[in-house]
Scaffold this motif. Structure first.
Motif, PDB file in Angstrom:
ATOM      1  N   LYS A 125     -77.044 -14.207  87.873  1.00  0.00           N
ATOM      2  CA  LYS A 125     -77.897 -15.309  88.300  1.00  0.00           C
ATOM      3  C   LYS A 125     -77.141 -16.628  88.175  1.00  0.00           C
ATOM      4  O   LYS A 125     -76.232 -16.749  87.356  1.00  0.00           O
ATOM      5  CB  LYS A 125     -79.174 -15.362  87.451  1.00  0.00           C
ATOM      6  CG  LYS A 125     -80.057 -14.138  87.597  1.00  0.00           C
ATOM      7  CD  LYS A 125     -81.320 -14.282  86.768  1.00  0.00           C
ATOM      8  CE  LYS A 125     -82.230 -13.069  86.940  1.00  0.00           C
ATOM      9  NZ  LYS A 125     -83.479 -13.193  86.150  1.00  0.00           N
ATOM     10  N   ASN A 126     -77.525 -17.589  88.942  1.00  0.00           N
ATOM     11  CA  ASN A 126     -76.861 -18.899  88.898  1.00  0.00           C
ATOM     12  C   ASN A 126     -77.702 -19.956  88.204  1.00  0.00           C
ATOM     13  O   ASN A 126     -77.513 -21.158  88.405  1.00  0.00           O
ATOM     14  CB  ASN A 126     -76.526 -19.355  90.320  1.00  0.00           C
ATOM     15  CG  ASN A 126     -75.462 -18.480  90.960  1.00  0.00           C
ATOM     16  OD1 ASN A 126     -74.517 -18.069  90.293  1.00  0.00           O
ATOM     17  ND2 ASN A 126     -75.628 -18.189  92.233  1.00  0.00           N
ATOM     18  N   ILE A 127     -78.643 -19.502  87.383  1.00  0.00           N
ATOM     19  CA  ILE A 127     -79.500 -20.425  86.638  1.00  0.00           C
ATOM     20  C   ILE A 127     -79.552 -19.983  85.177  1.00  0.00           C
ATOM     21  O   ILE A 127     -79.343 -18.807  84.865  1.00  0.00           O
ATOM     22  CB  ILE A 127     -80.932 -20.454  87.219  1.00  0.00           C
ATOM     23  CG1 ILE A 127     -81.540 -19.043  87.209  1.00  0.00           C
ATOM     24  CG2 ILE A 127     -80.925 -21.047  88.620  1.00  0.00           C
ATOM     25  CD1 ILE A 127     -83.001 -19.006  87.600  1.00  0.00           C
ATOM     26  N   PRO A 128     -79.813 -20.907  84.263  1.00  0.00           N
ATOM     27  CA  PRO A 128     -79.953 -20.538  82.849  1.00  0.00           C
ATOM     28  C   PRO A 128     -81.117 -19.556  82.678  1.00  0.00           C
ATOM     29  O   PRO A 128     -82.134 -19.651  83.359  1.00  0.00           O
ATOM     30  CB  PRO A 128     -80.257 -21.877  82.161  1.00  0.00           C
ATOM     31  CG  PRO A 128     -79.708 -22.912  83.093  1.00  0.00           C
ATOM     32  CD  PRO A 128     -79.916 -22.360  84.476  1.00  0.00           C
ATOM     33  N   THR A 129     -80.962 -18.592  81.787  1.00  0.00           N
ATOM     34  CA  THR A 129     -81.978 -17.567  81.582  1.00  0.00           C
ATOM     35  C   THR A 129     -82.752 -17.826  80.290  1.00  0.00           C
ATOM     36  O   THR A 129     -82.179 -18.242  79.280  1.00  0.00           O
ATOM     37  CB  THR A 129     -81.331 -16.181  81.504  1.00  0.00           C
ATOM     38  OG1 THR A 129     -80.244 -16.239  80.572  1.00  0.00           O
ATOM     39  CG2 THR A 129     -80.813 -15.750  82.849  1.00  0.00           C
ATOM     40  N   SER A 130     -84.033 -17.553  80.316  1.00  0.00           N
ATOM     41  CA  SER A 130     -84.867 -17.705  79.131  1.00  0.00           C
ATOM     42  C   SER A 130     -84.676 -16.515  78.199  1.00  0.00           C
ATOM     43  O   SER A 130     -84.291 -15.420  78.630  1.00  0.00           O
ATOM     44  CB  SER A 130     -86.344 -17.798  79.537  1.00  0.00           C
ATOM     45  OG  SER A 130     -86.553 -18.899  80.391  1.00  0.00           O
ATOM     46  N   TYR A 131     -84.957 -16.715  76.926  1.00  0.00           N
ATOM     47  CA  TYR A 131     -84.856 -15.623  75.958  1.00  0.00           C
ATOM     48  C   TYR A 131     -85.968 -14.606  76.200  1.00  0.00           C
ATOM     49  O   TYR A 131     -86.970 -14.891  76.865  1.00  0.00           O
ATOM     50  CB  TYR A 131     -84.964 -16.162  74.528  1.00  0.00           C
ATOM     51  CG  TYR A 131     -83.923 -17.215  74.186  1.00  0.00           C
ATOM     52  CD1 TYR A 131     -82.585 -17.044  74.542  1.00  0.00           C
ATOM     53  CD2 TYR A 131     -84.278 -18.375  73.502  1.00  0.00           C
ATOM     54  CE1 TYR A 131     -81.629 -18.000  74.233  1.00  0.00           C
ATOM     55  CE2 TYR A 131     -83.336 -19.347  73.176  1.00  0.00           C
ATOM     56  CZ  TYR A 131     -82.008 -19.153  73.548  1.00  0.00           C
ATOM     57  OH  TYR A 131     -81.072 -20.108  73.235  1.00  0.00           O
ATOM     58  N   ARG A 132     -85.819 -13.445  75.620  1.00  0.00           N
ATOM     59  CA  ARG A 132     -86.811 -12.381  75.788  1.00  0.00           C
ATOM     60  C   ARG A 132     -88.166 -12.805  75.206  1.00  0.00           C
ATOM     61  O   ARG A 132     -88.237 -13.600  74.271  1.00  0.00           O
ATOM     62  CB  ARG A 132     -86.324 -11.091  75.131  1.00  0.00           C
ATOM     63  CG  ARG A 132     -86.037 -11.196  73.639  1.00  0.00           C
ATOM     64  CD  ARG A 132     -85.494  -9.872  73.120  1.00  0.00           C
ATOM     65  NE  ARG A 132     -84.935 -10.016  71.775  1.00  0.00           N
ATOM     66  CZ  ARG A 132     -85.626  -9.912  70.653  1.00  0.00           C
ATOM     67  NH1 ARG A 132     -86.929  -9.669  70.689  1.00  0.00           N
ATOM     68  NH2 ARG A 132     -85.027 -10.041  69.475  1.00  0.00           N
ATOM     69  N   THR A 133     -89.196 -12.213  75.748  1.00  0.00           N
ATOM     70  CA  THR A 133     -90.554 -12.519  75.290  1.00  0.00           C
ATOM     71  C   THR A 133     -91.222 -11.318  74.629  1.00  0.00           C
ATOM     72  O   THR A 133     -92.370 -11.409  74.191  1.00  0.00           O
ATOM     73  CB  THR A 133     -91.421 -12.979  76.477  1.00  0.00           C
ATOM     74  OG1 THR A 133     -91.409 -11.958  77.494  1.00  0.00           O
ATOM     75  CG2 THR A 133     -90.887 -14.275  77.054  1.00  0.00           C
ATOM     76  N   GLU A 134     -90.521 -10.209  74.572  1.00  0.00           N
ATOM     77  CA  GLU A 134     -91.051  -8.998  73.944  1.00  0.00           C
ATOM     78  C   GLU A 134     -89.999  -8.387  73.033  1.00  0.00           C
ATOM     79  O   GLU A 134     -88.825  -8.782  73.061  1.00  0.00           O
ATOM     80  CB  GLU A 134     -91.483  -7.985  75.008  1.00  0.00           C
ATOM     81  CG  GLU A 134     -92.619  -8.464  75.903  1.00  0.00           C
ATOM     82  CD  GLU A 134     -92.992  -7.439  76.945  1.00  0.00           C
ATOM     83  OE1 GLU A 134     -92.429  -6.327  76.916  1.00  0.00           O
ATOM     84  OE2 GLU A 134     -93.841  -7.745  77.804  1.00  0.00           O
ATOM     85  N   GLN A 135     -90.428  -7.415  72.249  1.00  0.00           N
ATOM     86  CA  GLN A 135     -89.508  -6.731  71.340  1.00  0.00           C
ATOM     87  C   GLN A 135     -88.538  -5.859  72.135  1.00  0.00           C
ATOM     88  O   GLN A 135     -88.904  -5.267  73.153  1.00  0.00           O
ATOM     89  CB  GLN A 135     -90.294  -5.856  70.360  1.00  0.00           C
ATOM     90  CG  GLN A 135     -89.430  -5.155  69.308  1.00  0.00           C
ATOM     91  CD  GLN A 135     -88.752  -6.161  68.377  1.00  0.00           C
ATOM     92  OE1 GLN A 135     -89.402  -7.051  67.841  1.00  0.00           O
ATOM     93  NE2 GLN A 135     -87.449  -6.017  68.195  1.00  0.00           N
ATOM     94  N   ASN A 136     -87.311  -5.809  71.699  1.00  0.00           N
ATOM     95  CA  ASN A 136     -86.349  -4.861  72.268  1.00  0.00           C
ATOM     96  C   ASN A 136     -85.663  -4.124  71.129  1.00  0.00           C
ATOM     97  O   ASN A 136     -85.901  -4.412  69.951  1.00  0.00           O
ATOM     98  CB  ASN A 136     -85.331  -5.566  73.159  1.00  0.00           C
ATOM     99  CG  ASN A 136     -84.447  -6.536  72.387  1.00  0.00           C
ATOM    100  OD1 ASN A 136     -84.729  -6.873  71.247  1.00  0.00           O
ATOM    101  ND2 ASN A 136     -83.398  -7.016  73.044  1.00  0.00           N
ATOM    102  N   SER A 137     -84.798  -3.188  71.453  1.00  0.00           N
ATOM    103  CA  SER A 137     -84.095  -2.424  70.417  1.00  0.00           C
ATOM    104  C   SER A 137     -82.800  -1.876  70.985  1.00  0.00           C
ATOM    105  O   SER A 137     -82.628  -1.767  72.208  1.00  0.00           O
ATOM    106  CB  SER A 137     -84.976  -1.269  69.918  1.00  0.00           C
ATOM    107  OG  SER A 137     -85.288  -0.385  70.985  1.00  0.00           O
TER     108      SER A 137
END
Length: 362
Positions: free
Chosen positions: A120-132
């Protein structure tokens, strides 16, 4: 809410010694003369190798040769995802070159780099859910990162720590700890490893440890992949909230500076070899036709005699001796055995001969 970051580690004697050697190489390489053309070629090669190994660590299937082809604009049918990863990482390295001119790291910098890495050519937001992090073979959870609600404060704390610590700690230590803490927070669903490694590159380059842009750490990680994972996997539990944040990361820092030293040494050796080859080429080009032919004699023997020159050029004995006397005056050869009956000659050291040529003293 700002979550204060207090890494737990010790600067051992071994780490100090490696840091000292890293700084030595940094200063030595700084003074090595490189033409803009040669430097540009070395940088490009380093960026390609960095891209290849940082993506292959995450499972990218392209070989180094295929990475080169993709970056030239050639498509590999059926491997679009791999191509996208390679192009994204290479574009992120371009952005690092721009950001390295600044004196601080920002969250927007990291989000921009992550965006480029995932295409992507835009800044990305942090995750909004749990990951592992899950073992691909067994399906078991290897690491459970912090909850999504804590990601923002943790990242803010990390960035603040990085910018403060660059004034109080050796830059390689800051880069090592930042790498560890970024993968610990795991702020994204995908691309965390690649972003951690490129953040490391950014911190090192901003701090003057770019080494002219001709080294990479990723190849070392790939060559010691299990050690890389083991060094990062510390703490009494796979859960972030059960000891991960307080874990002693001295072992990780030791691994990191070992890889950095290895990479610096490899880059320095490459430069030295290239310099030697350039000097050798310069010398050979300065030889006249007969001198170039005479090099054949020294490929098999350390010493030659007038008889050898006679046979090579089909000269009379007197002509061969006169030619050798001329070569001595020119510093092409030196007398190794002054005996009149069995006088021997050996090839002179290259720098001496080149200096003679450049000064027109013969």
């Amino acid at each position: 809410m700002l979550i204060t970051f207090h890494p737990n580690y010790q600067i051992t004697q071994s780490i100090l010694e490696k840091l000292y050697k890293i700084d030595q190489i940094k200063e030595q390489v700084k003074d090595m003369p490189l033409t803009p053309h040669v430097l540009a070629g070395l940088k490009e090669t380093s960026r390609i190798i960095t891209t290849h190994y940082s993506t292959v660590i995450e499972g990218n299937r392209l070989t180094e040769r295929e990475v080169r082809e993709v970056l030239k604009g050639h498509a590999i049918q059926g491997w679009e995802r791999d191509e996208k990863e390679v192009k994204g990482y290479f574009n992120a390295l371009d952005e690092v070159a721009v950001l390295a001119k600044k004196h601080i790291v920002t969250e927007t910098n990291i989000q921009t780099l992550h965006g480029l890495i995932i295409g992507k050519n835009i800044p990305t937001s942090y995750r909004t859910e749990q990951n592992s992090v899950v073992d691909a073979q067994t399906g078991t959870i290897v690491y459970m990162p912090p909850e999504a609600k804590d990601v923002g404060p943790l990242m803010t704390g990390l960035i603040e720590w990085i910018n403060e610590s660059t004034h109080t700690l050796p830059i390689p230590i800051v880069a090592a700890i930042a790498h560890y803490q970024f993968v610990t927070i795991h702020p994204y669903y995908d691309g965390n490893g690649r972003t951690a490694r490129i953040l490391t590159t950014l911190i090192l380059h901003q701090g003057g440890y770019d080494l002219k842009g001709i080294y990479n750490l990723e190849e070392y990680y790939y060559q010691h992949l299990q050690d890389y994972y083991n060094a990062l996997a510390v703490g009494p539990s796979h859960n972030y909230y059960i000891g991960r944040a307080e874990a002693d990361i001295t072992g990780w820092i030791e691994f990191f500076v070992s890889g950095m030293l290895y990479s610096f040494q490899s880059a320095q050796k490459h430069l030295q070899l290239q310099s030697a080859e350039k000097e050798q080429s310069k010398t050979i080009n300065a030889l006249d036709a007969r001198q170039k032919q005479a090099l054949v004699l020294f490929e098999k023997n350390e010493f030659i005699t007038a008889k050898d020159v006679e046979e090579l050029f089909h000269f009379a004995g007197r002509t061969a001796r006169q030619l050798l006397q001329k070569w001595v005056r020119q510093s092409f050869v030196v007398i190794a055995d002054p005996s009149k009956k069995a006088r021997k000659y050996k090839l002179n050291k290259i720098p001496v001969f080149v200096e003679k040529i450049e000064q027109h003293k013969f």
